[in-house]
Design a protein around this motif. Structure first.
Motif, short mmCIF file in Angstrom:
data_model
loop_
_atom_site.label_atom_id
_atom_site.label_comp_id
_atom_site.label_asym_id
_atom_site.label_seq_id
_atom_site.Cartn_x
_atom_site.Cartn_y
_atom_site.Cartn_z
N LYS A 163 63.12 43.62 -33.71
CA LYS A 163 63.42 43.30 -32.50
C LYS A 163 62.81 41.98 -31.96
N GLU A 164 61.44 41.85 -32.30
CA GLU A 164 60.67 40.53 -31.94
C GLU A 164 61.42 39.42 -32.59
N GLN A 165 61.93 39.48 -33.95
CA GLN A 165 62.78 38.42 -34.45
C GLN A 165 64.15 38.12 -33.63
N LEU A 166 64.88 39.27 -33.49
CA LEU A 166 66.08 39.04 -32.50
C LEU A 166 65.76 38.45 -31.28
N GLN A 167 64.62 38.71 -30.44
CA GLN A 167 64.34 38.13 -29.26
C GLN A 167 64.02 36.58 -29.38
N ALA A 168 63.32 36.27 -30.54
CA ALA A 168 62.92 34.78 -30.79
C ALA A 168 64.21 34.03 -31.08
N ASP A 169 64.84 34.48 -31.92
CA ASP A 169 66.38 33.85 -32.30
C ASP A 169 67.13 33.74 -31.09
N ALA A 170 67.45 35.03 -30.47
CA ALA A 170 68.48 34.77 -29.04
C ALA A 170 67.51 33.73 -28.02
N MET A 171 66.30 33.72 -27.90
CA MET A 171 65.74 32.80 -27.01
C MET A 171 65.80 31.23 -27.34
N ALA A 172 65.93 31.14 -28.59
CA ALA A 172 66.36 29.89 -29.33
C ALA A 172 67.72 29.20 -29.15
#
Length: 257
Positions: A163-172
């Motif tokens: 979930k943390e990776q998903l959030q980081a990629d979406a934020m970028a």
């Protein structure tokens, strides 16, 4: 007829009407839980495709109850389904499980925590006060509409990412494919009304503007900009100082000096 009787007859009649138009389709009835609404859906999928069209049967039933003839309701539904099938995007289904492909299509959306409690139990999200940030993959965005899919917990497991990776990629990625757009309310009204705006005799200097609208270029799920990492700084620069946020809709937020 009551709603259950309507659903059964409506499903049969729309499928037959599509077959009469030489469209070979599969039909499935299910309850859909989307952001801010739930409804009974008839999903119509061409036999050779994995991409279908959802029809909200509650709305068609309401039209029938409000005086539209049943035959006209079926005709309208058939027209919408046929157009949706013919206009549906061409999607390589294998890409839907390929995170390297999907992460470049990630966008963010904000929804009500209370209204969407059931849906949020099945999707990765982050809470912002009384709202939740969810993640959506935009498969196609064109003038006729947007084809997208909300990332679910099951999809996240298939992707094999946290979930943390998903959030980081979406934020970028989200600010790149759906950048924040902030406009003064006067400019927004002028765009909406066109030449009629001049007849109002409304004249305000941009420096005197007190209310602004924040969204994205296509104005679809634009309230998600509030979750962008640099949005507050961008808004403060645009408004020239402090401001507060007023809830508006899933498509935009209001900023007030």
């Amino acid at each position: 007829m009551d709603f259950e009787q309507f659903k059964e007859q409506f499903t049969e009649d729309v499928k037959q009407a599509l077959q009469d138009r030489d469209l070979d389709v599969r039909v499935n009835v299910q309850q859909i839980k989307k952001t801010n609404e739930s409804y009974d859906s008839m999903t119509i999928t061409p036999e050779e495709s994995h991409i279908g069209v959802n029809l909200n049967m509650n709305r068609f039933y309401e039209a029938s109850e409000n005086g539209t003839s049943y035959s006209k309701v079926v005709e309208n539904a058939t027209d919408i389904a046929e157009k949706g099938i013919k206009d549906s995007p061409v999607v390589d289904v294998s890409n839907l499980t390929n995170y390297d492909f999907m992460k470049d299509k990630l966008a963010m959306e904000v929804v009500s925590l209370e209204t969407n409690a059931d849906m949020l139990a099945n999707v990765p999200h982050e809470n912002i006060e009384d709202m939740a940030v969810i993640y959506r993959c935009v498969l196609e965005n064109r003038e006729e509409g947007m084809a997208s899919v909300v990332v679910t917990n099951a999809m996240l497991d298939t992707f094999g990412v946290s979930k943390e990776q998903l959030q980081a990629d979406a934020m970028a990625n989200a600010p790149e494919i759906k950048p924040a757009v902030i406009k003064g309310m006067t400019e927004v009204m002028q765009e909406m009304m066109g030449d009629d705006f001049a007849s109002l005799g409304f004249d305000m200097s941009p420096a005197d503007e007190m209310m602004f609208v924040a969204t994205v270029p296509d104005k679809i799920h634009g309230a998600g900009v509030i979750a962008y990492q640099d949005f507050m700084d961008q808004a403060a620069e645009k408004l020239g100082g402090d401001f507060f946020v007023l809830p508006s809709s899933i498509h935009e937020i209001l900023l007030v000096k």
